[in-house]
Design a protein around this motif. Structure first.
Motif, PDB file in Angstrom:
ATOM      1  N   ALA A 146       0.228   4.595  -6.100  1.00 54.12           N
ATOM      2  CA  ALA A 146      -0.629   3.548  -5.541  1.00 54.12           C
ATOM      3  C   ALA A 146       0.696   2.783  -5.279  1.00 54.12           C
ATOM      4  O   ALA A 146       0.685   1.787  -4.485  1.00 54.12           O
ATOM      5  CB  ALA A 146      -1.459   2.984  -6.921  1.00 54.12           C
ATOM      6  N   LEU A 147       1.140   3.111  -6.118  1.00 50.70           N
ATOM      7  CA  LEU A 147       3.164   2.924  -5.460  1.00 50.70           C
ATOM      8  C   LEU A 147       4.361   3.116  -4.965  1.00 50.70           C
ATOM      9  O   LEU A 147       4.927   2.965  -4.335  1.00 50.70           O
ATOM     10  CB  LEU A 147       3.887   2.889  -7.069  1.00 50.70           C
TER      11      LEU A 147
ATOM     12  N   CYS B 286       1.187  -3.604  -1.224  1.00 54.56           N
ATOM     13  CA  CYS B 286       0.482  -3.878  -1.978  1.00 54.56           C
ATOM     14  C   CYS B 286      -1.072  -3.907  -1.963  1.00 54.56           C
ATOM     15  O   CYS B 286      -1.293  -3.194  -3.447  1.00 54.56           O
ATOM     16  CB  CYS B 286       1.284  -5.490  -3.367  1.00 54.56           C
TER      17      CYS B 286
ATOM     18  N   GLY C 144      -2.055  -0.042  -1.929  1.00 54.53           N
ATOM     19  CA  GLY C 144      -1.744   0.814  -3.217  1.00 54.53           C
ATOM     20  C   GLY C 144      -3.215  -0.075  -4.797  1.00 54.53           C
ATOM     21  O   GLY C 144      -3.240   0.177  -4.977  1.00 54.53           O
TER      22      GLY C 144
ATOM     23  N   TYR D  33      -6.718   0.766  -4.268  1.00 54.03           N
ATOM     24  CA  TYR D  33      -7.060   2.557  -4.522  1.00 54.03           C
ATOM     25  C   TYR D  33      -6.796   2.132  -6.169  1.00 54.03           C
ATOM     26  O   TYR D  33      -7.463   3.219  -6.728  1.00 54.03           O
ATOM     27  CB  TYR D  33      -5.424   3.026  -3.829  1.00 54.03           C
TER      28      TYR D  33
ATOM     29  N   PHE E 171      -0.238  -4.553  -9.992  1.00 51.54           N
ATOM     30  CA  PHE E 171       0.436  -3.403 -10.177  1.00 51.54           C
ATOM     31  C   PHE E 171       1.151  -3.767 -11.993  1.00 51.54           C
ATOM     32  O   PHE E 171       1.027  -3.134 -12.832  1.00 51.54           O
ATOM     33  CB  PHE E 171       1.618  -2.739  -9.644  1.00 51.54           C
TER      34      PHE E 171
END
Lengths: 205, 322
Positions: free
Chosen positions: B36-37, B199, B202, B205, B257
Motif C-alpha cells: 500500500a505504501l 495516500c 494506498g 487498498y 497508515f
C-alpha cells in the motif's frame, strides 16, 4: 541489637550496594528535575548532603527521646529547619543557582531519602553510625545525580558544567535537557545498572 | 474420554494483533502495508528524488539495525522476518522532511524501534506508534531541522524545496495553495504527505484488504470535515477551505497508515470510531489553535495513550449478558 551494621558498613552500603537512586528508587522528583546540567546536580547533591548529615546527627542524638507516634513529625521538623538554612544560604550566596533550582531546594523537606535514613538508621543507631550513613548515602545520591546530569548535559548542549566538550557543530539534542530527556536517561541508566548487576551475579555463580 | 478443555473453553485476553487465520499473519499484514505504501513512496521519490531515497534508506537501515541490537540486548529471538521494522522505517522516513540532516533519520529510527517498541517488549506490546515516537523525539530534540523553516532548502535543485509547506504558508501568510497541487503532491512537506492521491490509493487498498480498519480513517476524515466546515462557516473569507484541510498536511497519510496500526489502536469497532473521532478532533484543535501548523503526530500519540481506556470502555456485551 548486636547484628546492626557498623558505621563502615553503613558508609559503603550507601554508595553503591544501596544507592538511594538506582537501588532504592528514592528522591526521584529532584533527581529528574535538577539533572539538566552538572552544576545544578552538584548543588543539589551538596544541599542534600548537608541536610541529611545534620538531620541524621540530630535525630541520632535525640533518638531515646522520640515517641513512636510522633517520630515522623519530629523528623520532618528537624529536616525542615536545615532545609531552610540551605535555602536561605543559596539565596544569599548563589542567587542565580537558587533561582535556577526554584522550588526543588525547599522540596528537599519531603525527599524520601532523608526521612528513610532517619527512620532506618539515625533513630536506632549511634551518632557515629548515623553520620557515616549520611555521608555514604549522600555520596551515592551525588554520584547518581552526576551520572544522569553528565549524559543529559553533553547530549543536550555539547557542554559539561558550562565548558564545551563536543565540537561546536554538535547538533544539540534539546529534548535531553527537557523533562522527557530526564525520564529516558534515567530509565536507560537504570537498565544499564541492572544489567551490570546481572552480569556480575552470573559470574559469581 | 472427552477432552475437558472443550467444555470449558479458556477465553484468553491478550494485546493485539490476534492470530485468527493463517492468511492474516504479521508478515502478510506488513507486506500488505508495504504494498500500500508503494504509490506514496513512488511519488515521494518522483518529486523529491535523491532526498527521499536517502531519507528512506537511512530510516529503514537503522530501524533494522536497532531491531537487531535491542532484541539481542533483551535476549529475545530475532524477528526481522516479520517486516515490522521495515514498515516502521518506511513510515518514519515518509514522515520526515526531505531536507532533514542524516542524524535526524538515524536517531529517530533508533528511538522508534528501540525505545518505542523493543523496550516495551517488542511488536504487539508497544503502547505508542513506534514511528511517531521516533518522530516526536527528533521533533523536540532538533526543533530547527523539523520546524517550518527546516523544510526549506533554497539551494537544492528541486523547486518544491524552496517553498514553505502549505500548512505553514497558510499559518504565517494566510495564503492557500491550489487544491490540484495538494492532490498531486507538487508542494513542499514531509516526504510522504504531499500527494493526497497516492495516500488515498494506498489507504483504500489497506482498507479493502482489511489490514487497516476502515472505521479509523472514516472517523478521522468525518470529524475533520465537520470541524473544518464549522471553521469555514465561522471565517467565510479564509482561503483555506475544508477541502484544503482534508487534502493538506499529513492528514491522509496519518489517517490511513499511521493511526491504523493494529497494535496501538482499539480492538472493537466502537472503540475504533471513538479513536478516529478523537484523532480528527485533536488534529483540528492543533491545526486551528496551536503554534504548530500540523498536529497529526501529537494527535495519534495522544489517542494511543487512551487506547487501553477505550478498549475497556467498549468491551462488547456477550449475548444474554448484563
Amino acid at each position: 541489637m548486636a547484628d546492626q551494621p557498623t558505621p563502615f558498613e553503613r558508609f559503603i552500603q550507601g554508595i553503591l550496594p544501596e544507592n538511594p537512586v538506582y537501588r532504592q528508587l528514592l528522591g526521584l522528583c529532584s533527581t529528574l528535575a535538577v539533572t539538566n546540567g552538572l552544576k545544578p546536580a552538584l548543588t543539589m547533591a551538596g544541599a542534600v548532603m548537608f541536610v541529611l548529615f545534620s538531620a541524621n546527627v540530630i535525630i541520632s542524638l535525640i533518638r531515646n527521646l522520640l515517641k513512636p507516634h510522633l517520630r515522623i513529625v519530629v523528623f520532618t521538623l528537624t529536616i525542615a529547619a536545615f532545609v531552610t538554612i540551605v535555602d536561605r544560604f543559596l539565596a544569599a550566596y548563589m542567587y542565580q543557582m537558587s533561582k535556577a533550582l526554584g522550588p526543588y531546594i525547599p522540596l528537599i523537606i519531603v525527599n524520601c531519602i532523608i526521612i528513610c535514613r532517619c527512620e532506618v538508621c539515625a533513630s536506632r543507631q549511634s551518632v557515629l553510625t548515623a553520620a557515616a550513613d549520611a555521608v555514604g548515602q549522600s555520596i551515592g545520591f551525588g554520584l547518581a545525580l552526576c551520572s544522569i546530569a553528565v549524559v543529559r548535559e553533553i547530549l543536550g548542549t555539547g557542554m559539561l558544567a558550562g565548558f564545551r566538550v563536543l565540537p561546536a557543530s554538535w547538533p544539540s539534542w534539546t529534548i535531553m535537557v527537557l523533562p522527557p530527556g530526564a525520564f529516558l536517561t534515567f530509565g536507560l541508566l537504570l537498565g544499564l545498572v541492572n544489567w551490570i548487576d546481572a552480569v556480575r551475579s552470573r559470574k559469581k555463580l | 474420554m472427552t477432552d475437558t478443555s472443550n467444555k470449558n473453553p479458556v477465553v484468553s485476553v491478550a494485546p493485539s494483533p490476534h492470530v485468527f487465520s493463517m492468511e492474516m499473519t504479521v508478515p502478510v499484514m506488513m507486506r500488505d502495508v508495504l504494498i500500500a505504501l508503494v504509490p506514496v513512496v513512488a511519488t515521494a521519490i518522483y518529486f523529491f528524488r535523491w532526498y527521499a531515497l536517502r531519507q528512506l534508506i537511512i530510516c529503514v537501515l537503522f530501524c533494522l539495525a536497532a531491531e537487531v541490537v535491542f532484541t539481542r540486548m533483551r535476549r529475545r529471538s530475532l524477528s526481522l522476518g516479520d517486516l515490522s521494522a521495515v514498515v516502521t522505517g518506511v513510515i518514519l522516513g515518509l514522515s520526515l522532511p526531505a531536507t532533514a540532516p542524516w542524524y535526524v533519520g538515524v536517531i529517530s529510527a533508533v528511538v522508534a524501534v528501540g525505545i518505542g517498541k523493543i523496550v516495551f517488549g517488542g511488536l504487539g506490546m508497544n503502547i505508542f506508534n513506534p514511528a511517531m515516537v521516533g518522530r516526536a523525539f527528533v521533533m523536540i530534540a532538533f526543533a530547527g531541522s523539523m520546524a517550518a523553516s527546516g523544510y526549506i532548502d533554497a539551494t537544492s535543485g528541486i523547486d518544491m524545496l524552496s517553498q514553505a509547506t502549505p500548512l505553514s504558508a497558510f499559518k504565517q501568510f494566510g495564503t492557500a495553495v491550489p487544491l490540484s497541487s495538494l492532490l498531486w503532491g507538487t508542494t513542499n512537506g514531509s516526504l510522504g504527505e504531499t500527494s493526497a492521491l497516492a495516500c488515498l490509493l494506498g489507504g483504500i487498498y489497506l482498507c479493502v484488504r482489511r489490514v487497516a480498519a476502515w472505521q479509523i480513517p472514516a472517523g478521522i476524515l468525518a470529524t475533520v470535515t465537520v470541524v473544518g466546515a464549522v471553521a469555514n462557516l465561522v471565517n467565510l473569507h479564509s482561503q483555506w477551505t475544508v477541502v484544503h484541510h482534508l487534502l493538506g498536511g499529513a492528514l491522509l497519510l496519518g489517517a490511513f497508515f499511521i493511526a491504523t496500526d493494529p497494535v496501538t489502536s482499539p480492538v472493537t469497532a466502537a472503540g475504533k470510531w471513538i479513536f478516529g473521532i478523537g484523532i480528527g478532533a485533536l488534529v483540528m484543535l492543533l491545526r486551528l489553535f496551536s503554534g504548530y501548523p500540523e498536529g497529526v503526530m501529537f494527535a495519534v500519540l495522544l489517542m494511543n495513550a487512551l487506547t487501553p481506556l477505550i478498549n475497556r470502555w467498549t468491551i462488547p456485551r456477550p449475548f444474554g449478558g448484563v
